[in-house]
Design a protein around this motif. Structure first.
Motif, short mmCIF file in Angstrom:
data_model
loop_
_atom_site.label_atom_id
_atom_site.label_comp_id
_atom_site.label_asym_id
_atom_site.label_seq_id
_atom_site.Cartn_x
_atom_site.Cartn_y
_atom_site.Cartn_z
N ILE A 74 -1.86 -65.74 2.90
CA ILE A 74 -1.35 -64.39 2.69
C ILE A 74 -2.49 -63.41 2.93
N GLU A 75 -2.20 -62.34 3.65
CA GLU A 75 -3.28 -61.44 4.09
C GLU A 75 -2.79 -59.99 4.13
N LEU A 76 -3.67 -59.09 3.71
CA LEU A 76 -3.43 -57.65 3.82
C LEU A 76 -4.46 -57.07 4.77
N GLU A 77 -3.98 -56.52 5.89
CA GLU A 77 -4.86 -55.93 6.90
C GLU A 77 -4.72 -54.42 6.89
N VAL A 78 -5.84 -53.72 7.07
CA VAL A 78 -5.81 -52.27 7.15
C VAL A 78 -6.56 -51.84 8.40
N ILE A 79 -5.97 -50.92 9.15
CA ILE A 79 -6.60 -50.39 10.35
C ILE A 79 -7.54 -49.26 9.96
N ALA A 80 -8.82 -49.43 10.30
CA ALA A 80 -9.81 -48.41 9.96
C ALA A 80 -9.92 -47.34 11.05
N TYR A 81 -9.75 -47.75 12.29
CA TYR A 81 -9.89 -46.78 13.39
C TYR A 81 -9.02 -47.24 14.54
N VAL A 88 -6.09 -50.15 21.14
CA VAL A 88 -7.10 -51.02 20.51
C VAL A 88 -7.47 -50.45 19.16
N SER A 89 -7.57 -51.32 18.16
CA SER A 89 -7.90 -50.84 16.82
C SER A 89 -8.99 -51.70 16.19
N LEU A 90 -9.71 -51.09 15.26
CA LEU A 90 -10.71 -51.79 14.45
C LEU A 90 -10.13 -51.91 13.05
N ALA A 91 -10.07 -53.12 12.54
CA ALA A 91 -9.41 -53.37 11.26
C ALA A 91 -10.27 -54.23 10.36
N SER A 92 -9.86 -54.29 9.10
CA SER A 92 -10.43 -55.20 8.13
C SER A 92 -9.27 -55.82 7.36
N ALA A 93 -9.55 -56.87 6.58
CA ALA A 93 -8.46 -57.54 5.87
C ALA A 93 -9.03 -58.33 4.70
N ILE A 94 -8.19 -58.56 3.71
CA ILE A 94 -8.50 -59.48 2.64
C ILE A 94 -7.38 -60.52 2.60
N TYR A 95 -7.71 -61.74 2.18
CA TYR A 95 -6.71 -62.80 2.23
C TYR A 95 -7.00 -63.89 1.20
N ILE A 96 -5.97 -64.67 0.92
CA ILE A 96 -6.08 -65.88 0.10
C ILE A 96 -5.42 -67.02 0.88
N ASP A 97 -6.16 -68.11 1.04
CA ASP A 97 -5.63 -69.31 1.68
C ASP A 97 -5.49 -70.41 0.64
#
Length: 222
Positions: free
Chosen positions: A138-145, A150-159
């Motif tokens: 499960i993952e939550l991604e957020v687009i920073a720019y 094309v986008s630059l993103a970051s994300a947090i997740y649990i596997d």
């Protein structure tokens, strides 16, 4: 059998850069012994069944929540209790449970004496596959720019994951988990490139409790 309803941010079918929609895959295979002349070895008869599903949900324009589940089940035939070694299921690494080394979700320890010294032993940690594999991401991604497409993103997740040979006696506590973050992810219409760091919740012998770096092309279950 595959049903793919994944779409990109423009609402077009795009399995390489999905922002919303879902995908379902069901798999089955059967193997039978084939004798060549008088050469007959150990039985390799088995059935393998499996399924995986993904769901993507975008909201507030910059956020995307993804949820993915995979289950594989091997059934040895002919009196065997284990699948052939090359057919067993493994997990751990870039595309299954991050934070662990490749195929190290389940391991076995081989303890050997170190000759010629006495009283010294060495421990080898080897990947241990199994008849059954379960993985959840499960993952939550957020687009920073955003630059056009094309986008630059970051994300947090649990596997989470489990590899075993039988469901008898399996408990929820047998699942292994990791938590991680995509430090930088470049997302394009033809896929993504991501640098991620993940930590195992419950490190075992052979795992790095400080986690590890993953360089990932594309998305899980691509």
């Amino acid at each position: 059998l595959v049903i793919d309803k994944r779409k990109d941010a423009q609402g077009q079918r795009n399995p390489l850069a999905p922002r919303e929609g879902w995908r379902l895959e069901l798999r089955s295979s059967f193997a039978e012994d084939v004798a060549i002349g008088s050469l007959v070895g150990a039985t390799n008869r088995f059935v393998k069944l499996g399924g995986s599903t993904q769901h993507f949900w975008s909201f507030a324009k910059r956020f995307r929540l993804s949820n993915a589940v995979r289950y594989d089940h091997g059934i040895p035939l002919g009196g065997e209790v284990l699948l052939p070694e090359v057919e067993r299921f493994f997990a751990g690494g870039d595309t299954t449970v991050r934070g662990l080394e490749e195929d190290r979700l389940a391991t076995e320890l081989v303890i050997q004496d170190v000759p010629p010294a006495t009283g010294l032993t060495q421990v080898r940690v080897l990947p241990a596959g199994g008849n059954i594999r379960f993985i959840h991401n499960i993952e939550l991604e957020v687009i920073a720019y955003q630059w056009t497409s094309v986008s630059l993103a970051s994300a947090i997740y649990i596997d989470s994951g489990l590899v075993t040979n039988s469901l008898d006696g399996v408990r929820f506590s047998d699942l292994r988990h990791s938590i991680g973050m995509a430090i930088a992810r470049v997302v394009t219409p033809i896929g993504s490139l991501s640098a991620e760091w993940a930590l195992p919740f419950d490190p075992k012998i052979g795992d790095n409790p400080r986690g590890r770096l993953h360089i990932i092309f594309g998305f899980l279950f691509g």
